[in-house]
Design an enzyme around this catalytic site. Structure first.
Site, PDB file in Angstrom:
ATOM      1  N   LYS A 154      -2.521  41.884  29.137  1.00 21.20           N
ATOM      2  CA  LYS A 154      -2.400  42.089  30.584  1.00 21.20           C
ATOM      3  C   LYS A 154      -1.444  43.248  30.916  1.00 21.20           C
ATOM      4  O   LYS A 154      -1.646  43.949  31.915  1.00 21.20           O
ATOM      5  CB  LYS A 154      -1.961  40.787  31.262  1.00 21.20           C
ATOM      6  CG  LYS A 154      -3.004  39.659  31.176  1.00 21.20           C
ATOM      7  CD  LYS A 154      -4.322  40.060  31.823  1.00 21.20           C
ATOM      8  CE  LYS A 154      -5.317  38.912  31.931  1.00 21.20           C
ATOM      9  NZ  LYS A 154      -6.578  39.326  32.569  1.00 21.20           N
TER      10      LYS A 154
ATOM     11  N   ASP B 222     -21.598  40.117  27.662  1.00 23.20           N
ATOM     12  CA  ASP B 222     -20.331  39.914  26.964  1.00 23.20           C
ATOM     13  C   ASP B 222     -19.531  41.219  27.077  1.00 23.20           C
ATOM     14  O   ASP B 222     -19.964  42.259  26.575  1.00 23.20           O
ATOM     15  CB  ASP B 222     -20.615  39.579  25.490  1.00 23.20           C
ATOM     16  CG  ASP B 222     -19.344  39.352  24.683  1.00 23.20           C
ATOM     17  OD1 ASP B 222     -18.250  39.763  25.136  1.00 23.20           O
ATOM     18  OD2 ASP B 222     -19.453  38.775  23.587  1.00 23.20           O
ATOM     19  N   VAL B 223     -18.381  41.153  27.715  1.00 23.45           N
ATOM     20  CA  VAL B 223     -17.626  42.389  28.006  1.00 23.45           C
ATOM     21  C   VAL B 223     -17.105  43.089  26.757  1.00 23.45           C
ATOM     22  O   VAL B 223     -16.676  44.238  26.823  1.00 23.45           O
ATOM     23  CB  VAL B 223     -16.437  42.141  28.982  1.00 23.45           C
ATOM     24  CG1 VAL B 223     -16.929  41.684  30.339  1.00 23.45           C
ATOM     25  CG2 VAL B 223     -15.414  41.177  28.382  1.00 23.45           C
TER      26      VAL B 223
ATOM     27  N   TYR C 166      -1.808  37.177  25.254  1.00 28.22           N
ATOM     28  CA  TYR C 166      -2.278  37.279  26.639  1.00 28.22           C
ATOM     29  C   TYR C 166      -1.425  38.290  27.402  1.00 28.22           C
ATOM     30  O   TYR C 166      -1.944  39.178  28.085  1.00 28.22           O
ATOM     31  CB  TYR C 166      -2.207  35.894  27.298  1.00 28.22           C
ATOM     32  CG  TYR C 166      -2.736  35.839  28.717  1.00 28.22           C
ATOM     33  CD1 TYR C 166      -4.105  35.832  28.977  1.00 28.22           C
ATOM     34  CD2 TYR C 166      -1.865  35.776  29.808  1.00 28.22           C
ATOM     35  CE1 TYR C 166      -4.596  35.772  30.267  1.00 28.22           C
ATOM     36  CE2 TYR C 166      -2.342  35.718  31.105  1.00 28.22           C
ATOM     37  CZ  TYR C 166      -3.711  35.703  31.333  1.00 28.22           C
ATOM     38  OH  TYR C 166      -4.184  35.650  32.625  1.00 28.22           O
TER      39      TYR C 166
ATOM     40  N   ARG D  96     -17.569  31.786  37.855  1.00 27.22           N
ATOM     41  CA  ARG D  96     -16.712  30.730  38.448  1.00 27.22           C
ATOM     42  C   ARG D  96     -15.323  31.322  38.701  1.00 27.22           C
ATOM     43  O   ARG D  96     -15.087  32.512  38.485  1.00 27.22           O
ATOM     44  CB  ARG D  96     -16.627  29.542  37.498  1.00 27.22           C
ATOM     45  CG  ARG D  96     -15.902  29.906  36.221  1.00 27.22           C
ATOM     46  CD  ARG D  96     -15.784  28.753  35.251  1.00 27.22           C
ATOM     47  NE  ARG D  96     -14.819  29.100  34.218  1.00 27.22           N
ATOM     48  CZ  ARG D  96     -14.715  28.485  33.060  1.00 27.22           C
ATOM     49  NH1 ARG D  96     -15.533  27.484  32.781  1.00 27.22           N
ATOM     50  NH2 ARG D  96     -13.798  28.843  32.184  1.00 27.22           N
TER      51      ARG D  96
ATOM     52  N   ASN E 281     -12.945  41.437  35.701  1.00 27.84           N
ATOM     53  CA  ASN E 281     -12.280  40.157  35.938  1.00 27.84           C
ATOM     54  C   ASN E 281     -12.336  39.200  34.737  1.00 27.84           C
ATOM     55  O   ASN E 281     -11.458  38.353  34.583  1.00 27.84           O
ATOM     56  CB  ASN E 281     -12.943  39.489  37.155  1.00 27.84           C
ATOM     57  CG  ASN E 281     -12.594  38.026  37.300  1.00 27.84           C
ATOM     58  OD1 ASN E 281     -11.525  37.681  37.786  1.00 27.84           O
ATOM     59  ND2 ASN E 281     -13.496  37.148  36.842  1.00 27.84           N
TER      60      ASN E 281
ATOM     61  N   ASP F 136     -21.470  37.322  33.111  1.00 28.93           N
ATOM     62  CA  ASP F 136     -20.636  36.324  32.434  1.00 28.93           C
ATOM     63  C   ASP F 136     -21.317  35.941  31.131  1.00 28.93           C
ATOM     64  O   ASP F 136     -22.502  36.215  30.939  1.00 28.93           O
ATOM     65  CB  ASP F 136     -20.465  35.067  33.324  1.00 28.93           C
ATOM     66  CG  ASP F 136     -19.144  34.347  33.070  1.00 28.93           C
ATOM     67  OD1 ASP F 136     -18.953  33.854  31.946  1.00 28.93           O
ATOM     68  OD2 ASP F 136     -18.302  34.278  33.983  1.00 28.93           O
TER      69      ASP F 136
ATOM     70  N   THR G  27      -7.972  27.501  38.919  1.00 26.14           N
ATOM     71  CA  THR G  27      -9.276  27.747  38.279  1.00 26.14           C
ATOM     72  C   THR G  27      -9.283  26.959  36.966  1.00 26.14           C
ATOM     73  O   THR G  27      -8.236  26.461  36.527  1.00 26.14           O
ATOM     74  CB  THR G  27      -9.461  29.240  37.932  1.00 26.14           C
ATOM     75  OG1 THR G  27      -8.586  29.556  36.838  1.00 26.14           O
ATOM     76  CG2 THR G  27      -9.169  30.166  39.101  1.00 26.14           C
TER      77      THR G  27
END
Ligand code: NDP
Length: 244
Positions: free
Chosen positions: A156, A60-61, A152, A16, A87, A37, A187
């Site tokens: 990043k 699962d990354v 976060y 999504r 992503n 995902d 989103t």
């Protein structure tokens, strides 16, 4: 000719949001796309909607084994991996004063370690093929301070640095690595940032609107395609002039 004809792309967090919109643009551009995902229902629905050149894999990354399995399966089925879009991501509020250790660890695991594991799993294939494009999704929170989201922002900023380092390392193999830095994009994640009323966010954007997932996807498409063949090691902001 479509911009991604003949290319095979992996997009994490593609069920999504930004990843889903990127997958749609990639399919329209002629790519064979594998979206991954942890959101199984959404992932399967998106792949069904995008047609036979798109498939979904649960992944699962944060798991090294899952990455190795995904790459093996993709190479077995499609023979090549030309594009990786790292992503998948999570967001959580919390400053340096009130971020719990377990929340910090989770954020770093998904947003930073997930990107590392993805590049490490896919880069050997690209090195051997002497071509490839890796696009890591960072954020404007990787360009400036983010008092409301310490972990976060840390993750990043790390993605931005990892991108530059990988680009310098992999350039001699013809592999390009770039980072994309979205601003406020409509989103499900943005609702976590803003709550139900996003008007405060819109007022911070000189272009006067929130971004759409397709705004992000079109930039990712450019970096994935040969149109950006001389672009590597850089950060590309898509934010309606918010941090200009
Ligand atoms: P969404 O929450 O809509 O999509 C992210 C997807 O990643 C979800 O399906 C999520 O599943 C999945 N995911 C979470 N953890 C994992 C994991 N461990 N392994 C695999 N998949 C996982 O968010 P966006 O589309 O907004 O975000 C996409 C990227 O864009 C992220 O990296 C985000 O940080 C970045 N970004 C977004 C901005 C925005 O305003 N929306 C701004 C700046 C950057 P689940 O829901 O189950 O957790």
């Amino acid at each position: 000719m479509n911009r991604l004809d003949g290319k095979v792309a992996l997009i994490t967090g593609g069920a999504r949001g930004n990843g889903g919109a990127t997958a749609e643009l990639f399919v329209q551009a002629g790519a064979t796309v594998v979206i991954t995902d942890v959101l199984d229902d959404g992932g399967a629905e998106t792949a069904d909607r995008l047609g036979e050149t798109c498939s979904f894999a649960h992944h699962d990354v944060t798991s090294e084994d899952a990455w190795l399995g995904l790459v093996e399966k993709t190479l077995g089925r499609h023979g090549q991996i030309d594009v990786l879009v790292n992503n998948a991501g999570i967001f959580q509020h919390g400053g340096v004063l009130d971020t719990a250790r377990e929340d910090w660890d989770r954020m770093i695991a998904v947003n930073q370690t997930g990107v590392f594991l993805g590049m490490q799993a896919v880069a050997p294939t690209m090195r051997d093929a002497e071509t490839g494009s890796i696009v890591n999704i960072s954020s404007v929170a990787g360009m400036k301070s983010a008092a409301i989201a310490h972990a976060y922002a840390a993750s990043k900023w790390a993605v931005r640095g990892m991108t530059k380092s990988a680009a310098a390392e992999l350039a001699k193999y013809g592999v390009r690595v770039n980072s994309v830095h979205p601003g406020y994009i409509e989103t499900p994640m943005l609702t976590q940032v803003s709550g139900p009323d996003d008007s405060r966010l819109v007022r911070q954007v000189p272009l006067g609107r929130l971004g759409t997932p397709a705004d992000v996807g079109r930039l990712v498409l450019f970096l994935a395609s040969d149109d950006s063949s001389y672009c590597s090691g850089h950060e590309y902001v898509v934010d309606g002039a918010m941090i200009s």
